[in-house]
Design an enzyme around this catalytic site. Structure first.
Site, short mmCIF file in Angstrom:
data_model
loop_
_atom_site.label_atom_id
_atom_site.label_comp_id
_atom_site.label_asym_id
_atom_site.label_seq_id
_atom_site.Cartn_x
_atom_site.Cartn_y
_atom_site.Cartn_z
N TYR A 130 -11.66 -48.42 31.48
CA TYR A 130 -11.09 -47.10 31.23
C TYR A 130 -9.75 -47.16 30.51
CZ TYR A 130 -14.57 -44.06 33.39
OH TYR A 130 -15.71 -43.35 33.64
N GLU A 157 -8.93 -44.36 22.32
CA GLU A 157 -8.86 -42.94 22.00
C GLU A 157 -7.47 -42.50 21.53
OE1 GLU A 157 -10.73 -40.42 25.07
OE2 GLU A 157 -11.50 -42.30 25.91
#
Length: 215
Positions: free
Chosen positions: A143, A151
């Site tokens: 993550y 991202e």
């Protein structure tokens, strides 16, 4: 009714597992053959966009109560990923071959292969401990990797292209460029909420296995 719901969930999670497995295979195959991190979007981008759009069903699953996840956390995760994919990566060709796309897609694909395999196996019985362990442990690394060098880095790199083209100026009543700058500031806080929730799940799920072993 319960059996039909279970069959539906098994089918959905199995198809998502297969789709993300194919995406991961394409990304790694391209990396091995070209020895480059470019080409991740060209090899798997459209498939990942499709899989992510279909994942809106998980928000509906929580809303109608056939899974215990609720609505807000699945919606938060789905909307963040979908915006990233469809509004930025898919629309701005210049960013599609950046290393941050490879990092994001690799982290997403591996985490989803683990997650959907666990969900699918849970529909037909108790998953093997290794799958459950990976489901509630792999996120610890995957993550943060997917979010920060993935991202967020890509959204930052996209800012000059968004500003230069005045992206979505004709369809939004506000500056999309300024919106992304604000989003980059609040993104870690939104992500942290999901991340801490997963740690809470990890303690709950793996704790049950430890208690079962002791008994």
């Amino acid at each position: 009714m319960a059996k039909l719901q279970n069959l539906y969930l098994f089918s959905y999670n199995s198809l998502q597992f297969l789709g993300w497995t194919v995406a991961l295979f394409r990304i790694l195959s391209n990396f091995i053959s070209t020895k480059s991190v470019t080409g991740a979007y060209a090899s798997a981008g459209e498939l990942i966009c499709l899989l992510q759009c279909c994942a809106f069903l998980e928000v509906i699953h929580g809303a109608i109560g056939i899974v215990p996840s609720g609505v807000m956390l699945p919606l938060l995760q789905w909307s963040g990923r979908t915006h990233f994919l469809l509004a930025i990566v898919r629309q701005i060709v210049e960013v599609q071959e950046l290393p941050s796309v490879f990092i994001t897609f690799s982290a997403w694909s591996l985490s989803e292969v683990i997650r959907y395999s666990h969900y699918a196996l849970s529909c037909i019985g108790k998953p093997p401990y290794l799958i459950t362990y990976l489901r509630y442990t792999g996120f610890i690394l995957l993550y943060p990797i997917g979010v920060f060098p993935g991202e967020m880095w890509l959204m930052y790199q996209a800012l000059p292209f968004i500003k230069r083209t005045n992206l979505y100026a004709d369809s939004l009543p506000f500056s999309y460029y300024n919106f992304i700058k604000v989003l980059l500031l609040v993104y870690p806080l939104l992500w942290l909420k999901l991340y801490l929730h997963l740690f809470k799940q990890r303690r709950s799920k793996l704790g049950k296995y430890q208690k079962t072993k002791k008994i």
